[in-house]
Design an enzyme around this catalytic site. Structure first.
Site, short mmCIF file in Angstrom:
data_model
loop_
_atom_site.label_atom_id
_atom_site.label_comp_id
_atom_site.label_asym_id
_atom_site.label_seq_id
_atom_site.Cartn_x
_atom_site.Cartn_y
_atom_site.Cartn_z
N GLY A 1 6.67 4.94 8.10
CA GLY A 1 6.75 6.10 7.95
C GLY A 1 6.54 6.59 9.55
O GLY A 1 7.51 6.52 10.86
N SER A 2 5.23 7.38 9.92
CA SER A 2 5.44 7.88 11.33
C SER A 2 5.72 7.32 12.56
O SER A 2 5.05 5.77 12.61
CB SER A 2 4.29 8.90 11.73
OG SER A 2 2.47 8.36 11.29
N THR A 3 5.67 7.50 13.46
CA THR A 3 5.82 6.64 15.03
C THR A 3 4.42 6.16 15.77
O THR A 3 3.72 5.31 15.88
CB THR A 3 6.54 7.89 16.01
OG1 THR A 3 7.65 8.13 15.79
CG2 THR A 3 6.65 6.70 17.18
N ALA A 4 3.32 7.30 15.64
CA ALA A 4 1.79 7.24 16.02
C ALA A 4 1.39 5.98 15.00
O ALA A 4 0.60 5.43 15.86
CB ALA A 4 1.17 8.18 15.83
N GLY B 1 2.80 3.35 13.28
CA GLY B 1 3.37 2.84 13.72
C GLY B 1 3.20 1.70 14.75
O GLY B 1 2.99 0.58 15.13
N GLU C 1 9.48 0.68 10.45
CA GLU C 1 10.78 1.87 10.38
C GLU C 1 10.16 3.29 10.65
O GLU C 1 9.35 3.96 9.42
CB GLU C 1 11.53 1.89 9.27
CG GLU C 1 12.85 2.47 8.81
CD GLU C 1 12.53 4.26 8.62
OE1 GLU C 1 13.02 4.36 9.00
OE2 GLU C 1 13.39 4.26 7.64
N CYS D 1 13.44 10.14 6.52
CA CYS D 1 13.97 9.78 7.66
C CYS D 1 15.28 9.63 8.78
O CYS D 1 15.36 10.17 9.37
CB CYS D 1 13.51 8.54 7.90
SG CYS D 1 14.24 7.00 7.33
N LYS E 1 0.64 -1.08 0.00
CA LYS E 1 0.10 -0.08 0.18
C LYS E 1 0.85 1.20 0.27
O LYS E 1 1.37 1.45 0.97
CB LYS E 1 -1.38 -0.32 0.95
CG LYS E 1 -1.89 1.41 1.36
CD LYS E 1 -2.02 1.63 2.27
CE LYS E 1 -1.66 2.28 2.50
NZ LYS E 1 -1.77 4.58 1.68
N GLU F 1 10.30 16.05 14.60
CA GLU F 1 10.64 15.19 13.72
C GLU F 1 9.94 16.24 12.59
O GLU F 1 8.80 15.86 13.24
CB GLU F 1 10.23 13.62 13.15
CG GLU F 1 10.17 13.56 11.94
CD GLU F 1 10.07 11.93 11.17
OE1 GLU F 1 9.21 11.39 11.66
OE2 GLU F 1 11.16 11.49 10.98
P1 NAP Z 1 1.55 8.20 8.22
O1 NAP Z 1 0.36 8.67 8.05
O2 NAP Z 1 2.68 7.26 8.72
O3 NAP Z 1 1.63 7.90 6.71
C1 NAP Z 1 2.88 6.49 5.98
C2 NAP Z 1 1.64 5.07 5.08
O4 NAP Z 1 0.45 4.62 6.39
C3 NAP Z 1 0.95 6.21 4.71
O5 NAP Z 1 1.30 5.18 3.28
C4 NAP Z 1 -0.51 5.85 4.85
O6 NAP Z 1 -1.85 6.09 4.18
C5 NAP Z 1 -0.93 5.02 5.71
N1 NAP Z 1 -1.59 4.91 6.75
C6 NAP Z 1 -2.09 5.74 7.32
N2 NAP Z 1 -2.61 5.83 8.43
C7 NAP Z 1 -2.45 4.09 8.42
C8 NAP Z 1 -3.28 3.67 9.21
N3 NAP Z 1 -3.88 3.79 10.76
N4 NAP Z 1 -3.33 1.70 9.04
C9 NAP Z 1 -2.13 1.77 8.57
N5 NAP Z 1 -1.99 2.12 7.92
C10 NAP Z 1 -1.78 3.59 7.87
O7 NAP Z 1 2.74 9.28 7.25
P2 NAP Z 1 2.34 10.85 7.61
O8 NAP Z 1 0.99 11.85 7.99
O9 NAP Z 1 2.84 10.60 5.68
O10 NAP Z 1 3.28 12.52 8.11
C11 NAP Z 1 3.27 12.11 9.13
C12 NAP Z 1 4.53 12.46 9.85
O11 NAP Z 1 5.39 10.66 9.65
C13 NAP Z 1 5.88 13.00 8.49
O12 NAP Z 1 5.90 14.36 8.46
C14 NAP Z 1 7.11 12.59 8.98
O13 NAP Z 1 7.35 12.99 10.20
C15 NAP Z 1 6.81 10.92 9.52
N6 NAP Z 1 7.21 10.40 8.23
C16 NAP Z 1 8.46 9.50 8.57
C17 NAP Z 1 8.63 9.03 7.77
C18 NAP Z 1 9.56 7.65 7.23
O14 NAP Z 1 10.75 7.76 6.81
N7 NAP Z 1 9.80 7.51 8.97
C19 NAP Z 1 8.25 8.40 6.05
C20 NAP Z 1 6.97 9.36 5.68
C21 NAP Z 1 6.42 10.69 6.92
P3 NAP Z 1 -2.11 7.31 3.41
O15 NAP Z 1 -1.30 7.83 3.08
O16 NAP Z 1 -3.25 6.94 3.14
O17 NAP Z 1 -2.30 8.40 5.29
#
Ligand code: NAP
Ligand code: MG
Length: 496
Positions: A248-251, A253, A270, A304, A195, A400
């Site tokens: 993705g995000s810690t929350a 994750g 990660e 990241c 996804k 972050e």
């Molecule tokens: P995110 O919400 O954690 O999104 C990452 C992935 O998870 C996306 O594919 C997202 O889909 C999916 N997702 C969202 N909610 C989910 C759920 N409840 N269950 C399963 N999968 C879910 O991150 P973001 O909102 O795009 O970014 C927020 C912050 O996260 C950034 O500002 C940054 O600080 C951090 N981040 C870290 C990394 C890294 O490489 N470690 C990468 C990106 C962001 P959708 O796109 O459809 O929401």
């Protein structure tokens, strides 16, 4: 444009016309809710895709499971799977310019990064992982089981594919991070459902087509589009998914980890970083400044492992800040597809607003925003931002930001610098800048991070494990550790 790539531009346009939605069982799905995919440099629509819902996510898992259960991939000999993955690498290489343009148009990043990192590094990565296909192994164990009397035993371990893998990835390196998960999973013999982030679905759909063209049987690598809250949740909670791998995000994750533990599925996370650079008094200032710019502003800080907090010895602090400001002064903003520009857009309006909010709050809290924190151009741009005079306890030094915001903080005693480096909830990566070998040897073991670089930052290699300590995650990508993470270890004990 610097090279003649008319045919690649045509290929990109043809793909934008051809693509419809999720890629299941070797074909694009033709139904779902329409979503516009935007060009972040101007907010205009590149193409539309059809997003999946819970029902389609269920179907995607079912098809992935079927491809694993009928063993159409995992029962191919390792050498055949290796050859198919190498062919996949060749196809990604042949289509590198087309893929790079898709990534740049959709994600916003500089075409130079898409070429060097998103496609260039990815090709190396696929080839590296393909090689592991033929090298997975268990071993024999000399057991001393004493009953029944006189019995003999032959015992050994077997490495088997974990099964159905769900990979959920973010928008910063959409194709490359997907490959970091999909390729080791395929090399181990798993079937995968991926996804992508809602903002950046395009490049991975093209990759999935190329995987089928390379010979990965249809249904073994599926892509499901749709929201994280519906489709992502369905994949992470699904009883037929044996492993969830997430970046993705810690929350989010944490939610995914909880859902996996509930059914004792495997998971790897990660998550983000708030990565420090520790610049000692004896550091080479030129190299440290270059390293800060390279790693802090790479992909406009949407990395990241990017460095975002800089603890600099007081004797170098002012000059360090001055040089950073000087370097970003006069940088041109424009779409990533233009090879001349340095400031490219952030991925979305949402990310732009989030980053600007951090800078505004830092200002309100009394930090000194030397340059940046503004919108240099229409589109989702944020100009590179250099902050000093912030305390280590301020949000801008702790959270972050995922944007082009560099916060510089002085220290006098190296122990104080090290304490600030380690005083963080996160621990993905860190770098130490020193010309003293003994400082490097003494301090690297004491830095709380999954990767510690010395006199370099964000230099990754497919053979070197990558993954965070503390809230930055669980599990490692790259190296044999990554492929083993897509296997189950079984013990076999035969009495004779
Ligand atoms: P995110 O919400 O954690 O999104 C990452 C992935 O998870 C996306 O594919 C997202 O889909 C999916 N997702 C969202 N909610 C989910 C759920 N409840 N269950 C399963 N999968 C879910 O991150 P973001 O909102 O795009 O970014 C927020 C912050 O996260 C950034 O500002 C940054 O600080 C951090 N981040 C870290 C990394 C890294 O490489 N470690 C990468 C990106 C962001 P959708 O796109 O459809 O929401
Ligand atoms: Mg989200």
């Amino acid at each position: 444009m610097s090279q003649d790539n008319t045919s690649d531009v045509q290929a990109v346009e043809a793909f934008f016309t051809r693509v419809t939605g999720s890629f299941l069982n070797g074909a694009f799905v033709n139904e779902g809710k329409t979503r516009e995919v935007l060009d972040p440099s101007n907010g205009q629509c590149l193409t539309t895709v059809l997003e999946g819902d819970k029902a389609l996510a269920e179907q995607a898992v079912a098809q992935t499971k079927k491809s694993f259960d009928d063993r159409r991939w995992c029962d191919l000999s390792p050498a055949v799977r290796e050859r198919i993955l190498l062919r996949f690498a060749d196809l990604v290489e042949q289509h590198a310019e087309e893929l790079a343009q898709i990534e740049t148009l959709n994600q916003g990043k500089s075409i130079h990064i898409s070429r060097a990192v998103d496609t260039g590094f990815s090709v190396d990565f696929i080839r590296y992982m393909a090689g592991w296909t033929t090298k997975l192994e268990g071993n024999t164990r000399n057991v001393s089981i004493g009953m029944p009397e006189g019995a003999k035993f032959n015992a050994y371990t077997l490495r088997q594919p974990v099964g159905v893998v769900a990979a959920i990835v973010p928008w910063n390196f959409p194709m490359m991070i997907a490959l970091w998960k999909v390729v080791p999973a395929l090399a181990a013999g798993c079937s995968v459902v991926l996804k992508p982030a809602s903002e950046t679905p395009l490049s991975v759909l093209r990759l999935a087509e190329l995987a089928v063209e390379a010979g990965v049987p249809a249904g073994v690598f599926n892509v499901i589009l749709g929201s994280g809250s519906v489709v992502g949740t369905c994949l992470s909670e699904h009883p037929d998914v044996h492993k969830v791998t997430f970046t993705g995000s810690t929350a989010i994750g944490k939610q995914i980890g909880h859902a996996a533990v509930d059914r004792m599925a495997e998971f790897s996370l990660e998550l983000g970083g708030k990565n420090p650079m520790l610049v000692l008094e004896d550091a080479d200032l030129d190299k440290a400044v270059n390293g800060a710019l390279m790693s802090g502003l790479l992909n406009q800080g949407q990395v990241c492992a990017a460095a975002s907090r800089f603890y600099v010895h007081r004797s170098l602090h002012d000059e360090f800040c001055r040089r950073l400001c000087e370097a970003v002064d006069g940088m041109q903003a424009g779409p990533g597809i233009d090879p001349q520009v340095h400031i490219t857009p952030l991925v979305s309006r949402r990310q732009q607003e989030s980053v600007l909010g951090f800078v505004e709050r830092a200002r309100e809290q009394g930090a000194n925003v030397h340059v940046g924190g503004s919108v240099p151009k229409e589109g989702y741009f944020v100009s590179p931002t250099i902050i000093s005079g912030a305390s280590h306890s301020m949000e801008v030094a702790r959270e972050e930001i995922f944007g082009p915001v560099l916060t510089v903080i002085p220290f006098d005693d190296v122990e104080d610098g090290l304490a600030m480096v380690n005083d963080s909830d996160m621990g993905l990566a860190a770098s130490l800048w020193t010309d003293s070998l003994s400082n490097a040897m003494r301090l690297t073991p004491r830095i709380e991070a999954g990767t510690v670089w010395v006199n370099t930052h964000v230099t990754l290699d497919p053979c070197l494990p990558f993954g965070g300590f503390k809230l930055s995650g669980i599990g490692k990508e790259f190296g044999p550790e990554a492929i083993n993470a897509y296997t189950e270890l079984k013990s076999v004990c035969i009495a004779y």
